[in-house]
Design a protein around this motif. Structure first.
Motif, PDB file in Angstrom:
ATOM      1  N   VAL A  75      84.771-103.481  40.604  1.00  0.00           N
ATOM      2  CA  VAL A  75      85.552-104.471  41.343  1.00  0.00           C
ATOM      3  C   VAL A  75      84.869-105.825  41.276  1.00  0.00           C
ATOM      4  O   VAL A  75      83.646-105.913  41.225  1.00  0.00           O
ATOM      5  CB  VAL A  75      85.748-104.022  42.819  1.00  0.00           C
ATOM      6  CG1 VAL A  75      84.410-103.849  43.514  1.00  0.00           C
ATOM      7  CG2 VAL A  75      86.632-104.993  43.583  1.00  0.00           C
ATOM      8  N   GLY A  76      85.671-106.869  41.255  1.00  0.00           N
ATOM      9  CA  GLY A  76      85.157-108.227  41.191  1.00  0.00           C
ATOM     10  C   GLY A  76      85.958-109.152  42.078  1.00  0.00           C
ATOM     11  O   GLY A  76      85.986-108.991  43.309  1.00  0.00           O
ATOM     12  N   PRO A  77      86.676-110.122  41.485  1.00  0.00           N
ATOM     13  CA  PRO A  77      87.362-111.136  42.293  1.00  0.00           C
ATOM     14  C   PRO A  77      88.537-110.614  43.112  1.00  0.00           C
ATOM     15  O   PRO A  77      88.942-111.248  44.080  1.00  0.00           O
ATOM     16  CB  PRO A  77      87.838-112.149  41.252  1.00  0.00           C
ATOM     17  CG  PRO A  77      87.941-111.369  39.978  1.00  0.00           C
ATOM     18  CD  PRO A  77      86.806-110.382  40.040  1.00  0.00           C
ATOM     19  N   THR A  78      89.088-109.470  42.742  1.00  0.00           N
ATOM     20  CA  THR A  78      90.218-108.943  43.513  1.00  0.00           C
ATOM     21  C   THR A  78      89.826-108.632  44.951  1.00  0.00           C
ATOM     22  O   THR A  78      90.625-108.833  45.882  1.00  0.00           O
ATOM     23  CB  THR A  78      90.788-107.681  42.826  1.00  0.00           C
ATOM     24  OG1 THR A  78      91.351-108.059  41.560  1.00  0.00           O
ATOM     25  CG2 THR A  78      91.871-107.019  43.665  1.00  0.00           C
ATOM     26  N   LEU A  79      88.610-108.161  45.159  1.00  0.00           N
ATOM     27  CA  LEU A  79      88.147-107.831  46.500  1.00  0.00           C
ATOM     28  C   LEU A  79      86.698-108.306  46.632  1.00  0.00           C
ATOM     29  O   LEU A  79      85.767-107.601  46.241  1.00  0.00           O
ATOM     30  CB  LEU A  79      88.240-106.321  46.748  1.00  0.00           C
ATOM     31  CG  LEU A  79      88.097-105.861  48.193  1.00  0.00           C
ATOM     32  CD1 LEU A  79      89.254-106.391  49.041  1.00  0.00           C
ATOM     33  CD2 LEU A  79      88.042-104.339  48.277  1.00  0.00           C
ATOM     34  N   PRO A  80      86.499-109.515  47.172  1.00  0.00           N
ATOM     35  CA  PRO A  80      85.139-110.057  47.311  1.00  0.00           C
ATOM     36  C   PRO A  80      84.229-109.120  48.108  1.00  0.00           C
ATOM     37  O   PRO A  80      84.695-108.302  48.907  1.00  0.00           O
ATOM     38  CB  PRO A  80      85.368-111.378  48.050  1.00  0.00           C
ATOM     39  CG  PRO A  80      86.778-111.745  47.731  1.00  0.00           C
ATOM     40  CD  PRO A  80      87.520-110.451  47.649  1.00  0.00           C
ATOM     41  N   ALA A  81      82.925-109.264  47.884  1.00  0.00           N
ATOM     42  CA  ALA A  81      81.944-108.332  48.447  1.00  0.00           C
ATOM     43  C   ALA A  81      82.059-108.192  49.957  1.00  0.00           C
ATOM     44  O   ALA A  81      81.937-107.086  50.509  1.00  0.00           O
ATOM     45  CB  ALA A  81      80.535-108.779  48.060  1.00  0.00           C
TER      46      ALA A  81
END
Length: 425
Positions: free
Chosen positions: A9-15
């Protein structure tokens, strides 16, 4: 052993919005990542984000390889949703509305879900809007009576005119022209309520976390589909030498092929064993060649049977067999690290040897022409043809493959050692 649960996961769901719990989070998936994980039957992978422009994207057969091994692979929200729709019939699970649109054929291009984003060190912050998110938000605003259908259509056309790397808030407002106020409403809706990709990602994580990991199962269709020479090569190139090792199995083999003085003898033993297994016969190289449909070498000094420094003690047929050996269907020479190649070394010893010879971090590899020069000197190849024979008898497909793999190693150090007086080595 407890099954692993991994989410790419990356930009779709920030940390800061990722639920803590059972999933191990990794950056957007790219080609080779699933092989690199050494996944086991029963492990679970959720693909949300993936790269596809600046790096090689994940191949479909990488996913099929994991399904065939009993790994559970699911996709949602972004590139994962597209891959799940494409591999729905082969056992990959799809989750969410973006997946549903892709499965129904309303969404097919990677660019529909693509965004420009900062790198992982900056939290993979999203810098542009995905087209699928724009369309879904426009539908919600129209159904709520906040936008006229004509306005929504014009805003969608304005967004579609922009490349995904240009679809920032500023770019969208500029492109909207007289509909700028309506575009502001759209952007505000996305900011306040979240986009459909983010909602899908969070829903998929929550859904899978709430379910027990299913028992391992193997997908027959996947097993039959992924087993190409390219799939086996990708697996070998990305598989660690041993679990947790910083050295890959293919790189360890390359270290032996390039630098082990006796590797031609190891390669000959490997070729003789597999040739005997393929033909169902044992015996000298000439009989194995005959059983495989090749005429034995009639001239000891034929071009491919000519002796080199390392193979002077071989028969002409052994040289022919070792230099022309390929695995079915005829492209690969190696697809794993066989016992003959490792010889008496342990994997720990091989790993340490590789680490000593690998190029230091941030160091530049020698240009290809210089790599060829060092290898010719290392293998004592006096002519272009001898150099080609040396590469073949070490199990490389050609000198280009040898030079490519040599780029990972400190050939400048090897060159200095070759030039040093014997007493100083």
């Amino acid at each position: 052993m407890t099954p692993r649960r991994i989410a790419f996961v990356g930009p779709t769901l920030p940390a800061q919005h990722r639920p803590a719990g059972c999933f191990e989070y990794r950056p957007p998936v790219r080609h080779g990542d699933l092989f690199d994980l050494c996944l086991r039957p029963g492990d679970q992978v959720l693909i949300i984000d993936g790269v596809y422009q600046h790096f090689a994207p994940i191949r479909h057969k990488e996913i099929l390889a994991q399904l065939a091994r009993g790994v559970h692979v699911a996709g949602t929200a972004s590139l994962g949703a597209l891959r799940a729709a494409e591999l729905d019939g082969f056992g990959m699970q799809g989750l969410g509305q973006v997946y549903g649109q892709a499965r129904a054929g309303r969404l097919s291009a990677d660019a529909d879900v693509a965004v420009l984003h900062a790198d992982d060190s900056a939290g993979a912050r999203r810098l542009t809007q995905a087209m699928v998110c724009v369309r879904h938000a426009l539908t919600e605003l129209t159904e709520a009576g906040k936008l006229e259908p004509g306005q929504a259509a014009r805003l969608e056309q304005a967004a579609a005119r922009l490349h995904f790397t240009e679809r920032s808030a500023t770019g969208l407002r500029h492109e909207a022209g007289p509909d700028r106020d309506a575009m502001h409403l759209l952007l505000d809706h996305l900011e306040r309520h979240g986009d459909i990709k983010t909602r899908d990602a969070r829903h998929a994580l929550d859904t899978l976390a709430a379910r027990p990991v299913p028992a391992p199962s193997r997908t027959t269709a996947g097993a039959e589909t992924w087993t190409s020479s390219y799939g086996r090569e990708w697996d070998f190139e990305h598989r660690p030498l041993k679990p947790g090792s910083a050295v890959g199995a293919r790189l360890a083999l390359a270290c032996l092929q390039l630098f082990a003085t006796d590797f031609p003898d190891r390669h000959r033993a490997y070729a003789l064993r597999l040739a005997a297994a393929t033909t169902g016969r044992t015996g000298p190289a000439g009989s194995l060649l005959s059983a495989a449909g090749f005429a034995p070498a009639t001239r000891p000094y034929a071009r491919l049977a000519r002796a080199t420094e390392a193979t002077a003690h071989w028969t002409a047929d052994e040289r022919l067999l070792a230099r022309t050996f390929r695995l079915p269907p005829g492209r690969l020479v190696y697809q794993d690290l066989p016992a003959e190649a490792v010889a008496a070394d342990t994997l720990d010893e091989l790993e340490q040897r590789c680490l000593r010879l690998l190029l230091p971090p941030l160091a530049q590899a020698l240009p290809a022409t210089q790599r060829h020069t060092v290898l010719r000197q290392l293998w004592q190849a006096g002519s272009d043809h001898d150099y080609r024979l040396c590469a073949l008898e070490r199990g490389f497909r050609d000198t280009a493959e040898a030079a490519r793999l040599a780029g990972a190693f400190d050939l400048a150090l090897i060159a200095r050692l070759l030039q040093a007086p014997a007493a100083a080595r």
